[in-house]
Design a protein around this motif. Sequence first.
Motif, mmCIF file in Angstrom:
data_model
loop_
_atom_site.group_PDB
_atom_site.id
_atom_site.type_symbol
_atom_site.label_atom_id
_atom_site.label_comp_id
_atom_site.label_asym_id
_atom_site.label_seq_id
_atom_site.Cartn_x
_atom_site.Cartn_y
_atom_site.Cartn_z
ATOM 1 N N ARG A 56 141.093 84.669 3.181
ATOM 2 C CA ARG A 56 140.987 84.967 1.756
ATOM 3 C C ARG A 56 141.897 84.006 0.985
ATOM 4 O O ARG A 56 142.929 83.611 1.493
ATOM 5 C CB ARG A 56 141.462 86.388 1.445
ATOM 6 N N ARG A 57 141.523 83.696 -0.250
ATOM 7 C CA ARG A 57 142.426 82.972 -1.130
ATOM 8 C C ARG A 57 143.386 84.012 -1.707
ATOM 9 O O ARG A 57 142.951 85.010 -2.281
ATOM 10 C CB ARG A 57 141.636 82.295 -2.245
ATOM 11 N N ASN A 58 144.685 83.794 -1.553
ATOM 12 C CA ASN A 58 145.701 84.737 -2.004
ATOM 13 C C ASN A 58 146.321 84.248 -3.306
ATOM 14 O O ASN A 58 146.771 83.094 -3.382
ATOM 15 C CB ASN A 58 146.811 84.864 -0.962
ATOM 16 N N LEU A 59 146.338 85.105 -4.326
ATOM 17 C CA LEU A 59 146.987 84.814 -5.610
ATOM 18 C C LEU A 59 148.003 85.909 -5.886
ATOM 19 O O LEU A 59 147.740 87.085 -5.627
ATOM 20 C CB LEU A 59 145.970 84.794 -6.751
ATOM 21 N N VAL A 60 149.160 85.507 -6.420
ATOM 22 C CA VAL A 60 150.225 86.458 -6.721
ATOM 23 C C VAL A 60 150.608 86.339 -8.191
ATOM 24 O O VAL A 60 150.749 85.236 -8.723
ATOM 25 C CB VAL A 60 151.456 86.207 -5.817
ATOM 26 N N ALA A 82 136.819 86.428 0.073
ATOM 27 C CA ALA A 82 137.027 86.516 -1.380
ATOM 28 C C ALA A 82 138.471 86.128 -1.731
ATOM 29 O O ALA A 82 139.299 85.882 -0.861
ATOM 30 C CB ALA A 82 136.731 87.929 -1.870
ATOM 31 N N THR A 83 138.750 86.106 -3.012
ATOM 32 C CA THR A 83 140.119 85.940 -3.497
ATOM 33 C C THR A 83 140.752 87.315 -3.587
ATOM 34 O O THR A 83 140.100 88.269 -4.029
ATOM 35 C CB THR A 83 140.118 85.270 -4.887
ATOM 36 N N VAL A 84 142.001 87.442 -3.151
ATOM 37 C CA VAL A 84 142.759 88.674 -3.354
ATOM 38 C C VAL A 84 143.896 88.370 -4.312
ATOM 39 O O VAL A 84 144.569 87.343 -4.203
ATOM 40 C CB VAL A 84 143.275 89.296 -2.031
ATOM 41 N N LEU A 85 144.084 89.257 -5.274
ATOM 42 C CA LEU A 85 145.088 89.098 -6.314
ATOM 43 C C LEU A 85 146.030 90.286 -6.246
ATOM 44 O O LEU A 85 145.581 91.432 -6.226
ATOM 45 C CB LEU A 85 144.397 89.035 -7.680
ATOM 46 N N MET A 86 147.325 89.982 -6.205
ATOM 47 C CA MET A 86 148.315 91.051 -6.066
ATOM 48 C C MET A 86 149.576 90.711 -6.838
ATOM 49 O O MET A 86 149.825 89.554 -7.167
ATOM 50 C CB MET A 86 148.650 91.258 -4.586
ATOM 51 N N GLY A 108 154.596 79.661 -0.532
ATOM 52 C CA GLY A 108 153.467 79.827 0.368
ATOM 53 C C GLY A 108 152.234 80.472 -0.227
ATOM 54 O O GLY A 108 151.322 80.830 0.508
ATOM 55 N N VAL A 109 152.200 80.611 -1.566
ATOM 56 C CA VAL A 109 151.045 81.250 -2.193
ATOM 57 C C VAL A 109 150.910 80.761 -3.634
ATOM 58 O O VAL A 109 151.897 80.390 -4.266
ATOM 59 C CB VAL A 109 151.180 82.799 -2.149
ATOM 60 N N GLU A 110 149.659 80.736 -4.125
ATOM 61 C CA GLU A 110 149.433 80.376 -5.524
ATOM 62 C C GLU A 110 149.987 81.486 -6.405
ATOM 63 O O GLU A 110 149.681 82.658 -6.195
ATOM 64 C CB GLU A 110 147.947 80.203 -5.810
ATOM 65 N N THR A 111 150.791 81.106 -7.391
ATOM 66 C CA THR A 111 151.459 82.084 -8.248
ATOM 67 C C THR A 111 151.042 81.865 -9.697
ATOM 68 O O THR A 111 150.961 80.726 -10.150
ATOM 69 C CB THR A 111 152.995 81.947 -8.119
ATOM 70 N N PHE A 112 150.798 82.964 -10.394
ATOM 71 C CA PHE A 112 150.415 82.918 -11.803
ATOM 72 C C PHE A 112 151.319 83.847 -12.596
ATOM 73 O O PHE A 112 151.656 84.927 -12.124
ATOM 74 C CB PHE A 112 148.948 83.330 -11.980
ATOM 75 N N ALA A 113 151.670 83.426 -13.799
ATOM 76 C CA ALA A 113 152.595 84.202 -14.628
ATOM 77 C C ALA A 113 151.927 85.404 -15.279
ATOM 78 O O ALA A 113 152.608 86.355 -15.646
ATOM 79 C CB ALA A 113 153.220 83.312 -15.702
ATOM 80 N N ASP A 114 150.585 85.363 -15.439
ATOM 81 C CA ASP A 114 149.919 86.497 -16.075
ATOM 82 C C ASP A 114 148.509 86.673 -15.527
ATOM 83 O O ASP A 114 147.934 85.762 -14.920
ATOM 84 C CB ASP A 114 149.913 86.362 -17.599
ATOM 85 N N LEU A 115 147.976 87.850 -15.756
ATOM 86 C CA LEU A 115 146.662 88.211 -15.229
ATOM 87 C C LEU A 115 145.544 87.326 -15.769
ATOM 88 O O LEU A 115 144.717 86.846 -14.977
ATOM 89 C CB LEU A 115 146.377 89.691 -15.493
ATOM 90 N N PRO A 116 145.451 87.061 -17.075
ATOM 91 C CA PRO A 116 144.362 86.204 -17.559
ATOM 92 C C PRO A 116 144.356 84.820 -16.898
ATOM 93 O O PRO A 116 143.294 84.302 -16.559
ATOM 94 C CB PRO A 116 144.601 86.116 -19.073
ATOM 95 N N ALA A 117 145.522 84.228 -16.691
ATOM 96 C CA ALA A 117 145.590 82.909 -16.043
ATOM 97 C C ALA A 117 145.104 83.002 -14.603
ATOM 98 O O ALA A 117 144.370 82.127 -14.120
ATOM 99 C CB ALA A 117 147.012 82.360 -16.096
ATOM 100 N N ALA A 118 145.493 84.045 -13.903
ATOM 101 C CA ALA A 118 145.060 84.216 -12.516
ATOM 102 C C ALA A 118 143.545 84.406 -12.447
ATOM 103 O O ALA A 118 142.872 83.777 -11.624
ATOM 104 C CB ALA A 118 145.781 85.401 -11.880
ATOM 105 N N LEU A 119 142.995 85.254 -13.308
ATOM 106 C CA LEU A 119 141.552 85.499 -13.296
ATOM 107 C C LEU A 119 140.776 84.243 -13.671
ATOM 108 O O LEU A 119 139.705 83.989 -13.114
ATOM 109 C CB LEU A 119 141.199 86.657 -14.225
ATOM 110 N N ASP A 175 134.080 85.959 -5.969
ATOM 111 C CA ASP A 175 134.569 87.333 -6.018
ATOM 112 C C ASP A 175 136.080 87.401 -5.885
ATOM 113 O O ASP A 175 136.680 86.649 -5.115
ATOM 114 C CB ASP A 175 133.943 88.171 -4.905
ATOM 115 N N ALA A 176 136.675 88.324 -6.632
ATOM 116 C CA ALA A 176 138.118 88.566 -6.540
ATOM 117 C C ALA A 176 138.364 90.062 -6.427
ATOM 118 O O ALA A 176 137.702 90.862 -7.090
ATOM 119 C CB ALA A 176 138.836 88.027 -7.779
ATOM 120 N N TRP A 177 139.321 90.410 -5.569
ATOM 121 C CA TRP A 177 139.721 91.798 -5.392
ATOM 122 C C TRP A 177 141.189 91.941 -5.757
ATOM 123 O O TRP A 177 142.036 91.224 -5.217
ATOM 124 C CB TRP A 177 139.514 92.241 -3.936
#
Length: 159
Positions: free
Chosen positions: A60-64, A38-42, A72-83, A89-91
């Motif tokens: 797992r696909r890692n998002l920060v 799954a994708t993990v978001l942290m 070394g990881v996909e980075t998003f400025a806010d939660l809606p963009a990351a989702l 599935d994302a955890w």
Amino acid sequence: MIGLVWAQAANGVIGRDGTLPWHLPEDLKHFRTLTAGATVLMGRRTWESLPPRFRPLPGRRNLVLSRTPQEGVETFADLPAALAAVSGDAWVIGGAAVYRAALPYADRIVVTEIRESFDGDTHAPEVGRAPDSAGEWQESASGLHYRFLTWTGTGAQPD
């Protein structure tokens, strides 16, 4: 499916000084099984707390979430963009502020509840209702007592 997963002590503690204040190998195994593929978001601090040999978490696909791009990881400025970037599935795996922000989006919440209390500086969010299921108490190889709790439904509230 958007899920939240964490372990918490009896007093709601989920962390101390950027680490887990306990050793619960059964929870680590449960986490690996639950999030595999799954994708993990942290948040950034959770990302930085991972030992370098485990960054990114394998399989797992890692998002920060961070205002600053992380190496070394996909980075998003806010939660809606990351989702919005997630397919499948994302955890959400921490920290506390990310859990609180993601709670309204959750279809599932899985918590490892530890019967013992621990000192800490980070606490779990309030889910706001009793879990849909609670497993039996088990004793860890480390001597701690734990069980798995699950909530389901949009916003992890009943549909």
